[in-house]
Scaffold this active site. Structure first.
Site, PDB file in Angstrom:
ATOM      1  N   THR A 120     -44.776 -70.258 -12.970  1.00 25.97           N
ATOM      2  CA  THR A 120     -44.860 -68.998 -13.703  1.00 25.97           C
ATOM      3  C   THR A 120     -44.909 -67.867 -12.695  1.00 25.97           C
ATOM      4  OG1 THR A 120     -46.038 -70.098 -15.494  1.00 25.97           O
ATOM      5  CG2 THR A 120     -46.153 -67.698 -15.418  1.00 25.97           C
ATOM      6  N   PHE A 153     -43.445 -74.763 -21.234  1.00 26.66           N
ATOM      7  CA  PHE A 153     -44.294 -74.336 -22.348  1.00 26.66           C
ATOM      8  C   PHE A 153     -45.198 -75.493 -22.780  1.00 26.66           C
ATOM      9  CE2 PHE A 153     -40.381 -71.843 -22.538  1.00 26.66           C
ATOM     10  CZ  PHE A 153     -40.886 -70.552 -22.522  1.00 26.66           C
ATOM     11  N   GLY A 275     -59.131 -70.121 -22.114  1.00 22.98           N
ATOM     12  CA  GLY A 275     -59.309 -70.323 -20.680  1.00 22.98           C
ATOM     13  C   GLY A 275     -58.078 -71.008 -20.135  1.00 22.98           C
ATOM     14  N   CYS A 278     -53.207 -70.393 -17.608  1.00 25.17           N
ATOM     15  CA  CYS A 278     -52.034 -69.624 -18.032  1.00 25.17           C
ATOM     16  C   CYS A 278     -52.360 -68.303 -18.717  1.00 25.17           C
ATOM     17  CB  CYS A 278     -51.162 -70.468 -18.957  1.00 25.17           C
ATOM     18  SG  CYS A 278     -50.439 -71.914 -18.156  1.00 25.17           S
TER      19      CYS A 278
END
Length: 467
Positions: A120, A153, A275, A278
């Site tokens: 990411t 994802f 939490g 991500c």
């Protein structure tokens, strides 16, 4: 096709094992020699339900190494799955990504090779990676190297199902590169592989959507999706606070609004907040990206504020009933940020244990899976380990349910409450659905429970249930 996976964390391991299961020759590369030694011995460094079984099935197609020279030259696809943790200002730390890409560039062999970014990363990182390749790949001028953004994802705890039966596959890059990725992912797109017995194909599932777009849009899709889910959870928590004020039940409210197909039922569970690695990181990254362009994002800032407030709210609920925490014993059930994982990153339990220690209480923690990892990663915290949930509650003045493990849902609360000293239950995950059949104080998030017929043994004049 030969595939190399750079980074064997949650994303890298799942990707490597899934692609090997689909029949590709996969090399997992990591600089951590201990981790690679464990993988060579067949031991996983993380906990993910069913991943060990899939590893065993895919092992003939897998090998592990710490050497770029052993993994990069023969690879057709090179997946970059290294961490991008947040810096203090909210920007992602790209030093691990830069180091990995430089090492990759130095070992490319001149044939067409695709570097697939699954980490990411900030918007625009794909172009930055191309510049690193241009500067450090010896044969860059005469070769065909492409960068593709292929964000993941996956949800920890359900990563196998999310990998094998995705709702969408996002591919950002040139038409040639995304076409190559379509070929690689053909078994997933066509669902032509034999489903593992322990991860059956969901009933009614057909094929994933494939989104082909630019590098920039693919990177934006990843951040925007995670930030929206974080926003949805924070919205549910904000509504839960109002439910406590007016006497509504957040379970009923969330169910009612979730039946609107434009909204959906998922990610509307009120509790201690989100939490993990991500949501907070990606939401902060979007906010800081906006700052870089002089663009404010007040809705996302509010989502972060609400999430931080939820953690303070749990301790406030505890203090309402256990006035002075100094010298008290408080059980914390759950340490991982969510069930079915041992991931401790940004876990609410961490903040609870830290705050309890500062207030002079002794935290007694138990988690079905994450305690060994906590011994390594939470050395800065002071807490006592318990061997079981019942052992954690024995003699405790109060308990905080921090993670919604199924083990805690099925706990015999009447039995364990009898072993407690204070019998104050702060159910920060709303797992207790029926009135407690024993004298106790029960606090939840955004809902009230019908009052028990019992009076607390701690001397309270009446049972206080709910907010």
């Amino acid at each position: 096709m030969n595939i190399t996976i750079v980074g064997t964390g949650y994303v890298g391991l799942g990707t490597a094992i899934m692609l090997a299961y689909l029949g590709y020759q996969v090399t997992g590369l990591d600089s951590d020699e201990g981790k690679i030694s464990s993988l060579k011995a067949g031991a996983l460094p993380i906990y993910e339900p069913g991943l060990d079984d899939l590893l065993q099935a895919a092992s003939p197609n897998l090998r592990w190494t710490t050497q770029y020279s052993d993994a990069i030259p023969d690879a057709d696809f090179i997946f970059v799955c290294v961490g991008t943790p947040p810096l203090p200002d909210g920007h992602p730390n790209l030093q691990y990504l830069e180091g990995a890409v430089r090492s990759i560039a130095q070992h490319l062999d001149g044939k067409p090779q695709i570097i697939v970014n699954k980490s990411t990363v900030p918007i625009g990182t794909g172009d930055w990676v191309l510049r690193i390749l241009e500067e450090h790949a010896a044969l860059y001028a005469t070769s065909h190297y492409e960068v593709v953004s292929n964000p993941e994802f996956l949800r920890e705890g359900t990563a196998l199902g999310d990998s094998l039966y995705p709702d969408r596959i996002v591919l950002g890059g040139s038409s040639w590169a995304t076409g190559q990725m379509r070929t690689l992912y053909a078994p997933l797109i066509e669902q032509s592989f034999e489903a593992p017995a322990h991860v059956p194909r969901p009933r009614g599932y057909e094929r994933p959507a494939v989104v082909e777009t630019t590098l920039t849009s693919a990177e934006m899709i990843k951040y925007s999706a995670n930030a929206f889910l974080a926003l949805k959870i924070s919205y549910a928590n904000e509504i839960a606070g109002l439910c406590e004020c007016v006497g509504a039940d957040i379970h009923e409210v969330a169910a009612g609004i979730g039946l609107d197909h434009r909204i959906g039922t998922r990610f509307l569970a009120a509790g201690a907040g989100w939490g993990g690695s991500c949501f907070g990181k990606d939401t902060s990254a979007l906010i800081t990206t906006g700052q870089d362009y002089g663009y404010s994002m007040p809705i996302l800032r509010a989502a972060m504020t609400v999430n931080e407030r939820q953690r303070s709210l749990v301790i406030e609920k505890l203090q309402k009933h256990v006035r002075l925490l100094k010298g008290k014993r408080v059980a914390v059930l759950g340490m991982a940020f969510k069930p079915d994982t041992d991931d401790l990153r940004d876990a609410p339990a961490h903040d609870f244990i830290l705050r309890l220690g500062r207030l002079g209480a002794t935290a007694v923690a138990y988690d079905p899976v994450a305690m060994p990892r906590a011994r390594r990663e939470w050395t800065h915290l002071h807490y006592v380990e318990a061997v079981s949930a019942s052992a954690a509650l024995a003699g405790a003045d109060a308990v905080i349910v921090a993670t919604e493990w199924s083990e805690f849902r099925s706990l015999n609360w009447e039995e364990v409450l009898a072993t407690m000293r204070g019998r104050v239950v702060i159910d920060a995950r709303n797992i207790i659905r029926e009135p407690l059949a024993a004298p106790a104080v029960l606090e939840q998030i955004g809902r009230e429970q019908p009052q028990s017929a019992f009076l607390p043994a701690s001397g309270l004049a009446a049972v206080k249930v709910g907010a």
